[in-house]
Scaffold this active site. Structure first.
Site, PDB file in Angstrom:
ATOM      1  N   PRO A  77       0.871  -1.246  -0.104  1.00  0.00           N
ATOM      2  CA  PRO A  77      -0.210   0.000   0.053  1.00  0.00           C
ATOM      3  C   PRO A  77       0.825   1.312  -0.034  1.00  0.00           C
ATOM      4  CG  PRO A  77      -0.669  -1.403   1.873  1.00  0.00           C
ATOM      5  CD  PRO A  77       0.557  -1.681   1.182  1.00  0.00           C
ATOM      6  N   GLU A  78       0.510   2.033  -0.583  1.00  0.00           N
ATOM      7  CA  GLU A  78       1.227   3.550  -0.810  1.00  0.00           C
ATOM      8  C   GLU A  78       0.110   4.645  -0.362  1.00  0.00           C
ATOM      9  OE1 GLU A  78       3.364   4.002  -4.590  1.00  0.00           O
ATOM     10  OE2 GLU A  78       3.748   1.660  -4.793  1.00  0.00           O
TER      11      GLU A  78
END
Ligand SMILES: [Zn+2]
Length: 303
Positions: A2-3
């Site tokens: 996840p960013e």
């Protein structure tokens, strides 16, 4: 992994659901994710505390809480690592196998689950002090960005992953932003011209904004068990199109035609991470004019 956009979408989703709710109990199954906080300390501080807010900084979640009869706020820092997930589930449901921490909120549990245990959930918030500017706010401007890049000889793709340069960009959006900017991932960071820096700055903001908007409009299943469910927060129910993959133009598309020029997307390894790029649109020497001239328009992207 996840960013920034995925964490932002998760924060927006969870914020109204946990606000004003009190932690009635804390269960820790994997104390490693709390480090350096101990299980005993986490329980002592959080039992009886009430959630007052949830924000994001870089790829971190910052849960704000208030303890009973105390004015001092408490912050709980969350990082999803590679495979971490945080979601609400009904208390009657059995806990998933890789549950690391559970907060009893009454009718529901707030579950932190991580199959690979690279994530964190801790009272130690020092990690956020080292972060660079937030790419979507006013402190991230082209001039500051250019000055920071001038100090680095690393390839620009590798440098974009440096969280002290700008917070929240990971492997996916680094490749995507460079493609949108028409820049080779191999260019040395300090070799970018002011015009190229400006283009990259704009591309970073556009790509992150688009991803947040996309994640905010598609059906999400944060606790689901499908291939992408909960991981990138662009999970889909059966029969719903895979918006997530559709939105990415080069990432994980090696061997597929570039949406701008049709040349096959290449995959290379930089600093032990995959980079995806178009060898024609992202030449080390400017190729932008040519791709604009050939009249091909970017593929239409869903949402
Ligand atoms: Zn291309």
């Amino acid at each position: 992994m996840p960013e920034l956009p995925e964490v932002e979408v998760l924060a927006r989703h969870l914020r109204p659901l946990i606000r004003h709710r009190t932690i009635l109990g804390v269960k820790v199954r994997r104390a490693k994710v709390l480090a350096p906080t101990t299980t005993r300390e986490l329980k002592r501080v959080l039992r009886g505390a009430r959630f007052t807010g949830l924000s994001r900084r870089g790829k971190y979640l910052l849960f704000q809480l208030r303890r009973p009869r105390s004015l001092a706020p408490v912050t709980l820092l969350g990082h999803l690592g590679m495979t971490g997930r945080i979601y609400l589930a009904r208390r009657l449901e059995p806990l998933p196998r890789h549950t690391a921490v559970v907060f009893n909120l009454g009718r529901e549990n707030l579950i932190y689950e991580d199959t690979r245990y690279f994530g964190r959930l801790t009272l130690d918030t020092t990690a956020v002090l080292k972060l660079g500017p937030e790419p979507l706010d006013g402190h991230f401007d082209p001039a500051t960005f250019a000055r920071a890049l001038k100090r680095s000889a690393q390839p620009i793709k590798v440098k974009l992953l440096d969280q002290t340069l700008v917070a929240g960009i990971g492997n996916i959006y680094a490749s995507e932003a460079l493609f949108r900017a028409g820049l080779s991932p191999k260019l040395p960071a300090r070799g970018l011209t002011p015009v190229q820096v400006q283009r990259l700055w704009r591309a970073i903001r556009r790509v992150l904004r688009e991803a947040i908007n996309c994640g905010s409009t598609v059906p999400l299943n944060f606790g689901g068990s499908g291939e992408r469910d909960g991981l990138f927060y662009f999970g889909r129910a059966a029969g719903v199109p895979d918006y997530y993959a559709e939105r990415l133009r080069v990432y994980d598309r090696a061997g597929q035609p570039c949406p701008k020029c049709g040349v096959l997307i290449k995959r290379i390894v930089q600093a032990a991470r995959s980079t995806f790029y178009c060898p024609r649109c992202q030449r080390k020497r400017e190729a932008r004019v040519e791709t604009e001239r050939n009249g091909l328009t970017p593929r239409t992207v869903v949402c």
